[in-house]
Design a protein around this motif. Structure first.
Motif, short mmCIF file in Angstrom:
data_model
loop_
_atom_site.label_atom_id
_atom_site.label_comp_id
_atom_site.label_asym_id
_atom_site.label_seq_id
_atom_site.Cartn_x
_atom_site.Cartn_y
_atom_site.Cartn_z
N TRP A 115 0.84 -1.20 0.00
CA TRP A 115 0.00 0.00 0.00
C TRP A 115 0.87 1.25 0.00
N ILE A 157 -7.22 1.72 -0.40
CA ILE A 157 -8.47 1.42 0.30
C ILE A 157 -8.65 -0.09 0.42
N VAL A 200 -1.72 10.38 4.43
CA VAL A 200 -1.83 8.92 4.40
C VAL A 200 -0.44 8.30 4.38
N LEU A 237 -6.66 -3.86 8.07
CA LEU A 237 -7.46 -3.62 9.26
C LEU A 237 -8.18 -4.89 9.71
N CYS A 255 -6.21 -2.43 0.20
CA CYS A 255 -5.15 -2.96 1.08
C CYS A 255 -5.41 -2.59 2.54
N GLY A 256 -5.86 -1.35 2.77
CA GLY A 256 -6.15 -0.91 4.13
C GLY A 256 -7.26 -1.72 4.78
N ALA A 257 -8.29 -2.04 4.01
CA ALA A 257 -9.38 -2.86 4.55
C ALA A 257 -8.86 -4.26 4.92
N LEU A 275 -7.46 4.80 6.33
CA LEU A 275 -8.58 4.41 5.46
C LEU A 275 -9.57 5.55 5.28
N SER A 294 -8.02 8.09 2.95
CA SER A 294 -8.04 7.55 1.60
C SER A 294 -9.45 7.62 1.01
N GLY A 295 -10.44 7.32 1.83
CA GLY A 295 -11.83 7.40 1.38
C GLY A 295 -12.24 8.82 1.04
N ILE A 344 -4.52 2.64 11.18
CA ILE A 344 -5.02 2.06 9.93
C ILE A 344 -6.39 2.64 9.59
N SER A 345 -7.24 2.79 10.61
CA SER A 345 -8.58 3.35 10.39
C SER A 345 -8.50 4.79 9.90
#
Length: 136
Positions: free
Chosen positions: A22, A63, A123, A70, A65-67, A96, A99-100, A92-93
């Motif tokens: 990521w 997004i 980020v 997490l 990779c982060g999900a 995310l 990124s969102g 991490i949250s």
């Protein structure tokens, strides 16, 4: 290994690999590809739409990779019977969420605005902190 020995799943190494992918995609786009494109094409109207597309792609990869990271981290904490609220899962949250915000915000395709660079940089910085904070 004896019959009574229980093996714990190794989740930490996989999440670290995905997290590195990521952040690597963010850095490759932000610090390698876009500066190269900007120097190759002197007219901003030519390279900025391409740069925006690359940033958008890197953020969307982030997004996903982060999900995964997490979910892996929360699963790891659950298996170890630890609190799900801790520094790494919070970082991490936040990554995310940023990124969102970047991904779902409608930016014009004709120019890069400072807010985009700020979100992209935040980020990336949080990712560096997260990688430095990992203990596995």
């Amino acid at each position: 290994m004896t019959a009574g020995t229980q093996v714990k799943p190794q989740i930490g190494a996989g999440t670290r690999l995905i997290l590195t992918f990521w952040l690597g995609s963010l850095w490759a786009v932000g610090y390698l590809a876009i500066p190269f494109i900007a120097k190759s094409m002197p007219d901003p109207s030519q390279w900025q739409p391409l740069a925006l597309g690359l940033k958008y792609l890197a953020i969307n990869v982030g997004i996903f990779c982060g999900a995964v990271v997490l979910i892996g981290r929360l699963f790891e904490l659950h298996l170890n019977k630890q609190s799900l609220i801790e520094t790494q899962s919070i970082l991490i949250s936040i990554m995310l969420v940023l990124s969102g915000v970047y991904s779902f915000r409608q930016y014009g395709a004709e120019s890069i605005v400072p807010e985009q660079d700020l979100l992209f940089g935040m980020v990336s910085l949080l990712g560096i902190i997260l990688l430095a904070n990992r203990k596995d």
